[in-house]
Design a protein around this motif. Structure first.
Motif, PDB file in Angstrom:
ATOM      1  N   THR A 190       0.760  -1.099  -0.015  1.00 31.82           N
ATOM      2  CA  THR A 190      -0.247  -0.061  -0.486  1.00 31.82           C
ATOM      3  C   THR A 190       1.172   1.528  -0.035  1.00 31.82           C
ATOM      4  O   THR A 190       0.048   1.714   0.149  1.00 31.82           O
ATOM      5  CB  THR A 190      -1.075  -0.109   1.837  1.00 31.82           C
ATOM      6  OG1 THR A 190      -2.037  -1.167   1.701  1.00 31.82           O
ATOM      7  CG2 THR A 190      -2.279   0.862   0.851  1.00 31.82           C
ATOM      8  N   LYS A 191       1.856   1.385   0.215  1.00 31.82           N
ATOM      9  CA  LYS A 191       3.179   2.152   0.017  1.00 31.82           C
ATOM     10  C   LYS A 191       3.157   3.454  -0.767  1.00 31.82           C
ATOM     11  O   LYS A 191       3.392   4.574  -0.056  1.00 31.82           O
ATOM     12  CB  LYS A 191       4.731   2.011   1.163  1.00 31.82           C
ATOM     13  CG  LYS A 191       4.345   1.720   2.665  1.00 31.82           C
ATOM     14  CD  LYS A 191       6.002   1.453   3.159  1.00 31.82           C
ATOM     15  CE  LYS A 191       5.689   0.653   4.303  1.00 31.82           C
ATOM     16  NZ  LYS A 191       7.731   0.811   4.550  1.00 31.82           N
TER      17      LYS A 191
ATOM     18  N   GLU B 257      -2.444   7.463  -5.845  1.00 35.59           N
ATOM     19  CA  GLU B 257      -3.757   7.017  -6.301  1.00 35.59           C
ATOM     20  C   GLU B 257      -5.400   7.506  -6.005  1.00 35.59           C
ATOM     21  O   GLU B 257      -5.801   7.242  -6.499  1.00 35.59           O
ATOM     22  CB  GLU B 257      -3.768   5.222  -7.091  1.00 35.59           C
ATOM     23  CG  GLU B 257      -2.450   5.520  -7.386  1.00 35.59           C
ATOM     24  CD  GLU B 257      -2.282   3.280  -8.138  1.00 35.59           C
ATOM     25  OE1 GLU B 257      -3.258   2.421  -8.533  1.00 35.59           O
ATOM     26  OE2 GLU B 257      -1.355   3.343  -7.194  1.00 35.59           O
ATOM     27  N   VAL B 258      -4.788   8.072  -4.740  1.00 34.24           N
ATOM     28  CA  VAL B 258      -6.268   8.373  -4.387  1.00 34.24           C
ATOM     29  C   VAL B 258      -6.301  10.073  -5.111  1.00 34.24           C
ATOM     30  O   VAL B 258      -5.836  10.111  -4.980  1.00 34.24           O
ATOM     31  CB  VAL B 258      -6.209   8.381  -2.949  1.00 34.24           C
ATOM     32  CG1 VAL B 258      -7.189   8.704  -1.665  1.00 34.24           C
ATOM     33  CG2 VAL B 258      -5.677   6.674  -2.311  1.00 34.24           C
ATOM     34  N   ARG B 259      -7.855   9.729  -5.358  1.00 31.19           N
ATOM     35  CA  ARG B 259      -8.050  11.138  -5.599  1.00 31.19           C
ATOM     36  C   ARG B 259      -9.225  11.924  -4.948  1.00 31.19           C
ATOM     37  O   ARG B 259      -9.003  12.785  -5.308  1.00 31.19           O
ATOM     38  CB  ARG B 259      -9.422  11.069  -7.389  1.00 31.19           C
ATOM     39  CG  ARG B 259      -8.103  10.623  -8.303  1.00 31.19           C
ATOM     40  CD  ARG B 259      -6.440  11.354  -8.841  1.00 31.19           C
ATOM     41  NE  ARG B 259      -5.788  11.263  -9.480  1.00 31.19           N
ATOM     42  CZ  ARG B 259      -4.721   9.968  -9.976  1.00 31.19           C
ATOM     43  NH1 ARG B 259      -4.919   9.754  -8.210  1.00 31.19           N
ATOM     44  NH2 ARG B 259      -4.432   9.564 -10.905  1.00 31.19           N
ATOM     45  N   CYS B 260      -9.491  11.768  -4.042  1.00 28.91           N
ATOM     46  CA  CYS B 260     -10.759  12.179  -3.293  1.00 28.91           C
ATOM     47  C   CYS B 260     -10.096  12.878  -2.613  1.00 28.91           C
ATOM     48  O   CYS B 260      -8.893  12.493  -2.137  1.00 28.91           O
ATOM     49  CB  CYS B 260     -11.447  11.599  -2.698  1.00 28.91           C
ATOM     50  SG  CYS B 260     -10.948  10.342  -1.629  1.00 28.91           S
TER      51      CYS B 260
ATOM     52  N   ILE C   1       2.615   9.451   4.405  1.00 29.89           N
ATOM     53  CA  ILE C   1       0.537   9.737   3.709  1.00 29.89           C
ATOM     54  C   ILE C   1       1.158  10.764   3.121  1.00 29.89           C
ATOM     55  O   ILE C   1       0.758  10.486   1.502  1.00 29.89           O
ATOM     56  CB  ILE C   1      -0.076   9.188   4.785  1.00 29.89           C
ATOM     57  CG1 ILE C   1       0.243   7.710   5.160  1.00 29.89           C
ATOM     58  CG2 ILE C   1      -1.517   9.467   4.122  1.00 29.89           C
ATOM     59  CD1 ILE C   1      -1.416   7.819   6.440  1.00 29.89           C
ATOM     60  N   LEU C   2       0.669  11.954   3.372  1.00 29.34           N
ATOM     61  CA  LEU C   2       0.559  13.107   2.527  1.00 29.34           C
ATOM     62  C   LEU C   2       1.988  13.635   1.412  1.00 29.34           C
ATOM     63  O   LEU C   2       0.779  14.262   0.784  1.00 29.34           O
ATOM     64  CB  LEU C   2       0.544  14.612   3.776  1.00 29.34           C
ATOM     65  CG  LEU C   2       0.779  16.320   3.435  1.00 29.34           C
ATOM     66  CD1 LEU C   2      -0.520  16.258   3.223  1.00 29.34           C
ATOM     67  CD2 LEU C   2       1.225  16.678   4.381  1.00 29.34           C
ATOM     68  N   LYS C   3       2.865  13.289   1.878  1.00 33.69           N
ATOM     69  CA  LYS C   3       3.772  12.948   0.487  1.00 33.69           C
ATOM     70  C   LYS C   3       2.782  11.936  -0.755  1.00 33.69           C
ATOM     71  O   LYS C   3       3.254  12.647  -2.021  1.00 33.69           O
ATOM     72  CB  LYS C   3       5.276  12.683   1.254  1.00 33.69           C
ATOM     73  CG  LYS C   3       5.974  12.752   0.007  1.00 33.69           C
ATOM     74  CD  LYS C   3       7.698  12.403   0.047  1.00 33.69           C
ATOM     75  CE  LYS C   3       8.760  13.186  -0.596  1.00 33.69           C
ATOM     76  NZ  LYS C   3       9.760  12.425   0.310  1.00 33.69           N
ATOM     77  N   GLY C   4       2.951  11.328  -0.310  1.00 34.10           N
ATOM     78  CA  GLY C   4       2.201   9.783  -1.109  1.00 34.10           C
ATOM     79  C   GLY C   4       0.639  10.810  -1.536  1.00 34.10           C
ATOM     80  O   GLY C   4       0.833  10.752  -2.976  1.00 34.10           O
ATOM     81  N   LEU C   5       0.216  11.508  -0.998  1.00 33.81           N
ATOM     82  CA  LEU C   5      -1.323  11.977  -1.540  1.00 33.81           C
ATOM     83  C   LEU C   5      -0.920  13.412  -2.945  1.00 33.81           C
ATOM     84  O   LEU C   5      -1.418  13.088  -3.675  1.00 33.81           O
ATOM     85  CB  LEU C   5      -1.646  12.381  -0.612  1.00 33.81           C
ATOM     86  CG  LEU C   5      -2.492  11.346   0.201  1.00 33.81           C
ATOM     87  CD1 LEU C   5      -3.874  12.056   1.599  1.00 33.81           C
ATOM     88  CD2 LEU C   5      -3.516  10.670  -0.462  1.00 33.81           C
ATOM     89  N   HIS C   6       0.441  13.521  -2.299  1.00 32.27           N
ATOM     90  CA  HIS C   6       0.999  14.650  -2.658  1.00 32.27           C
ATOM     91  C   HIS C   6       1.466  14.127  -5.043  1.00 32.27           C
ATOM     92  O   HIS C   6       2.537  15.898  -5.203  1.00 32.27           O
ATOM     93  CB  HIS C   6       1.418  15.957  -2.133  1.00 32.27           C
ATOM     94  CG  HIS C   6       0.321  16.178  -1.534  1.00 32.27           C
ATOM     95  ND1 HIS C   6       0.544  17.529  -0.644  1.00 32.27           N
ATOM     96  CD2 HIS C   6      -0.853  16.745  -1.621  1.00 32.27           C
ATOM     97  CE1 HIS C   6      -0.635  18.007  -0.203  1.00 32.27           C
ATOM     98  NE2 HIS C   6      -0.688  18.048  -0.379  1.00 32.27           N
ATOM     99  N   SER C   7       1.911  13.151  -4.521  1.00 32.33           N
ATOM    100  CA  SER C   7       2.733  13.372  -5.533  1.00 32.33           C
ATOM    101  C   SER C   7       2.515  13.165  -6.976  1.00 32.33           C
ATOM    102  O   SER C   7       3.072  12.953  -7.642  1.00 32.33           O
ATOM    103  CB  SER C   7       3.448  11.619  -5.202  1.00 32.33           C
ATOM    104  OG  SER C   7       2.296  10.799  -5.452  1.00 32.33           O
TER     105      SER C   7
END
Length: 241
Positions: free
Chosen positions: A163-164, A169-172, A193-199
């Motif tokens: 999952t890391k 890939e999360v858009r919401c 997680i924040l960094k991943g969401l903003h990637s």
């Protein structure tokens, strides 16, 4: 699965996912707050993820945890067009996979483990045991090391590893909540997680907030009321409530 009565499909519904070796009580304060406001809520016990049965924990692979959560998601979808996901600890990892597949209205992460076991915090807690001459933390850590079947621990590592790299890939819209004094999930997980969401630049807004004192089970600890207010504010600001 627990449901409140709601007939309007335009009203949001909420799927709350508990953590590894846990149960719905970990997210019950949020479920109660939402039900009081008249919203549809599901907080299922996920077989293999709950410690209610060691036998089940030893039998199920993490893909089956995701499948069980997805069945609950689909059941909610028959009653509402707007689903919000909230996952505590490992429930947050499961929520990522559902969010990628179904693109919910929003996702809330609570104490989600990208990095686990904050060794510095553990040593501090053991020092407090010595100072207070009460081995409360030591007993908890020793119990945790033998509580879960080896297969279940392996499945936790698998879902964590797989999952890391998928947060991008999360858009919401997303909200990340993390206790700075959480000894089970390292507080740096939230920033990861924040960094991943903003990637990926096309991602919607993502917010992060830390709490202290908070502990690991955020909604059952000293920061419960603060966390609930923050969640409700996020949902209001996102035009969901």
């Amino acid at each position: 699965m627990n449901h409140s009565s709601q007939s309007n499909r335009s009203q949001p519904a909420f799927l709350l996912l508990h953590g590894f070796g846990g149960a719905p009580w970990e997210v019950e304060p949020l479920a109660e707050a939402l039900r009081k406001r008249g919203y549809l809520v599901a907080a299922p016990t996920i077989k293999g993820l709950s410690s209610s049965s060691r036998r089940d924990m030893a039998r199920y692979a993490y893909e089956e945890w995701i499948w069980a959560a997805e069945e609950a998601y689909k059941a909610l979808k028959t009653q509402s067009d707007k689903i919000v996901l909230a996952g505590f600890s490992t429930g947050g990892l499961i929520a990522v996979h559902l969010a990628i597949r179904h693109n919910p209205e929003a996702i809330i992460f609570m104490s989600t483990p990208i990095q686990h076991w904050d060794l510095k915090r553990i040593m501090t807690n053991l020092g407090e045991d010595i100072k207070n001459r009460r081995p409360d933390h030591l007993r908890y850590y020793m119990k945790s090391t033998v509580k879960f079947p080896v297969r279940a621990l392996w499945e936790f590592k698998r879902i964590q590893r797989h999952t890391k790299s998928r947060f991008g890939e999360v858009r919401c819209p997303a909200l990340i909540l993390q206790g700075l004094d959480d000894d089970t999930v390292h507080h740096q997980s939230a920033a990861c997680i924040l960094k991943g969401l903003h990637s990926i630049k096309s991602h919607s807004k993502a917010e992060l907030e830390y709490f202290e004192p908070a502990g690991h089970v955020l909604l059952q600890g000293p920061a419960r009321d603060q966390a609930l207010r923050r969640i409700l504010k996020f949902l209001g600001d996102s035009c969901i409530l």
